[in-house]
Design a protein around this motif. Structure first.
Motif, mmCIF file in Angstrom:
data_model
loop_
_atom_site.group_PDB
_atom_site.id
_atom_site.type_symbol
_atom_site.label_atom_id
_atom_site.label_comp_id
_atom_site.label_asym_id
_atom_site.label_seq_id
_atom_site.Cartn_x
_atom_site.Cartn_y
_atom_site.Cartn_z
ATOM 1 N N ASP A 76 6.298 9.494 9.116
ATOM 2 C CA ASP A 76 6.554 8.331 8.263
ATOM 3 C C ASP A 76 8.034 7.928 8.363
ATOM 4 O O ASP A 76 8.901 8.777 8.458
ATOM 5 C CB ASP A 76 6.225 8.675 6.811
ATOM 6 C CG ASP A 76 4.716 8.743 6.600
ATOM 7 O OD1 ASP A 76 3.990 8.329 7.509
ATOM 8 O OD2 ASP A 76 4.297 9.235 5.537
ATOM 9 N N GLU B 82 4.127 18.402 2.696
ATOM 10 C CA GLU B 82 4.761 17.970 3.938
ATOM 11 C C GLU B 82 6.176 18.550 4.052
ATOM 12 O O GLU B 82 6.607 18.947 5.141
ATOM 13 C CB GLU B 82 4.830 16.447 3.988
ATOM 14 C CG GLU B 82 3.475 15.766 4.136
ATOM 15 C CD GLU B 82 3.593 14.253 4.123
ATOM 16 O OE1 GLU B 82 4.741 13.747 4.196
ATOM 17 O OE2 GLU B 82 2.559 13.570 4.033
ATOM 18 N N SER C 21 -0.034 10.504 -2.990
ATOM 19 C CA SER C 21 1.007 10.442 -1.969
ATOM 20 C C SER C 21 2.211 11.289 -2.359
ATOM 21 O O SER C 21 2.770 12.021 -1.531
ATOM 22 C CB SER C 21 1.438 8.990 -1.746
ATOM 23 O OG SER C 21 0.371 8.213 -1.254
ATOM 24 N N GLU D 94 3.437 14.909 -0.494
ATOM 25 C CA GLU D 94 4.783 15.064 0.065
ATOM 26 C C GLU D 94 5.352 16.454 -0.213
ATOM 27 O O GLU D 94 6.184 16.946 0.551
ATOM 28 C CB GLU D 94 5.714 13.995 -0.509
ATOM 29 C CG GLU D 94 5.486 12.613 0.079
ATOM 30 C CD GLU D 94 6.471 11.584 -0.433
ATOM 31 O OE1 GLU D 94 7.041 11.805 -1.525
ATOM 32 O OE2 GLU D 94 6.683 10.570 0.251
ATOM 33 N N CYS E 238 4.477 14.881 10.618
ATOM 34 C CA CYS E 238 4.900 13.830 9.690
ATOM 35 C C CYS E 238 5.803 12.851 10.443
ATOM 36 O O CYS E 238 6.900 13.226 10.873
ATOM 37 C CB CYS E 238 5.635 14.437 8.491
ATOM 38 S SG CYS E 238 4.645 15.656 7.600
ATOM 39 N N ASN F 293 -3.919 11.142 2.824
ATOM 40 C CA ASN F 293 -2.549 11.632 2.924
ATOM 41 C C ASN F 293 -2.436 12.818 3.858
ATOM 42 O O ASN F 293 -1.489 12.908 4.652
ATOM 43 C CB ASN F 293 -2.025 12.015 1.537
ATOM 44 C CG ASN F 293 -1.514 10.822 0.754
ATOM 45 O OD1 ASN F 293 -0.416 10.337 0.990
ATOM 46 N ND2 ASN F 293 -2.319 10.338 -0.172
ATOM 47 N N SER G 190 -1.273 9.504 6.633
ATOM 48 C CA SER G 190 0.058 9.400 6.055
ATOM 49 C C SER G 190 -0.035 8.709 4.705
ATOM 50 O O SER G 190 -1.071 8.137 4.340
ATOM 51 C CB SER G 190 0.991 8.603 6.975
ATOM 52 O OG SER G 190 0.614 7.230 6.979
ATOM 53 N N LYS G 191 1.076 8.734 3.980
ATOM 54 C CA LYS G 191 1.095 8.077 2.679
ATOM 55 C C LYS G 191 0.963 6.570 2.818
ATOM 56 O O LYS G 191 0.422 5.906 1.913
ATOM 57 C CB LYS G 191 2.367 8.428 1.918
ATOM 58 C CG LYS G 191 3.652 7.904 2.553
ATOM 59 C CD LYS G 191 4.857 8.296 1.717
ATOM 60 C CE LYS G 191 6.145 7.765 2.336
ATOM 61 N NZ LYS G 191 7.340 8.162 1.539
#
Length: 258
Positions: free
Chosen positions: A258, A85, A78, A82, A256, A165, A169-170
């Motif tokens: 999150d 991302e 994760s 990132e 993204c 991921n 998503s994480k």
């Protein structure tokens, strides 16, 4: 053809160096050192007064290590995802000639750091246990075999959580890592008989248990059973890698949220 392979190898090596450069000022290298050291300290402190025999202490630590490994891998993947991302996947997907090379480089770096971390966790515990308890139970080469088996059983976990991921998503990856932890723990019991071979998250814990029990003389297994289990594991691995790389061939990033 030979020149193309050489260029591909150079590109992968360049991507590997790029991954290491991105990680050098992050928490990732420190996590691979501090988590094993913290685990060693906690278990050695507990074992200093726990009324377990030596075999139970060694087995308990190794099983705990393999059970928590899926969750740790999900956290590591994760954090690594990132990085991509934050750059909207532009350098990850648009720089290399071969689209797969950045992914392979990320997997190589993460799994390589995982190998070093597992070696630290296993060998460090073996050394600490000998100092504090005055006993080793297993030979050093057997500890090294355990570390190698744990790592081999974890390589698919990196692939699975990189997929989760990048595709979702994480949060999904972390939830899956938590679920894998629970499954790995449950499948150490009779619930895992006949099932654990199909779940990569339980491979490390079951193989570790088998090897330790075999070395201390409490369990044997037929060669045919071992070959069957290895065959199932090879089939699951081939299926995972085939599906993942086919998916990544068409991957173009994600939004993204999150």
């Amino acid at each position: 053809m030979m020149a193309r392979h050489l260029d591909g190898g150079k590109e992968i090596w360049g991507n590997v160096k790029g991954e290491m450069w991105k990680m050098r000022r992050t928490l990732l290298p420190w996590l691979h050192v501090m988590v094993p050291l913290l685990g060693i300290a906690v278990f050695l402190a507990y074992y200093s007064f726990a009324a377990w025999n030596d075999e139970g202490k060694i087995l308990g630590y190794m099983e705990a290590l393999t059970v928590i490994l899926p969750l740790v891998v999900s956290v590591i993947c994760s954090i690594s995802a990132e990085f991509e991302e934050s750059g909207h996947y532009q350098t990850f997907l648009g720089v290399s000639v071969c689209k797969m090379n950045p992914l392979l480089a990320k997997w190589i770096v993460l799994s390589g750091m995982g190998l070093l971390s597992i070696l630290l966790a296993v060998v460090g515990f073996a050394a600490g246990y000998r100092i504090t308890e005055g006993n080793t139970v297993l030979l050093m080469r057997e500890y090294l075999i355990l570390a190698a088996v744990m790592w081999l059983c974890s390589v698919n976990l990196y692939l699975i959580h990189l997929f989760l991921n990048f595709a979702f998503s994480k949060n999904i990856s972390l939830c899956a890592g938590t679920a894998e932890l629970v499954v790995a723990a449950l499948f150490l019991t009779g619930l895992g008989e006949g099932r654990w071979q199909f779940f990569p998250c339980s491979w490390g814990s079951r193989w570790t248990e088998y090897l330790i029990q075999y070395w201390i003389g409490n369990k044997t297994a037929a060669a045919g059973d071992v070959l069957k289990i290895l065959g199932i594991g090879a089939g699951v691995t081939a299926a995972l890698w085939s599906v993942f790389f086919l998916w990544f061939h068409f991957y173009e990033g994600r939004q993204c949220r999150d």
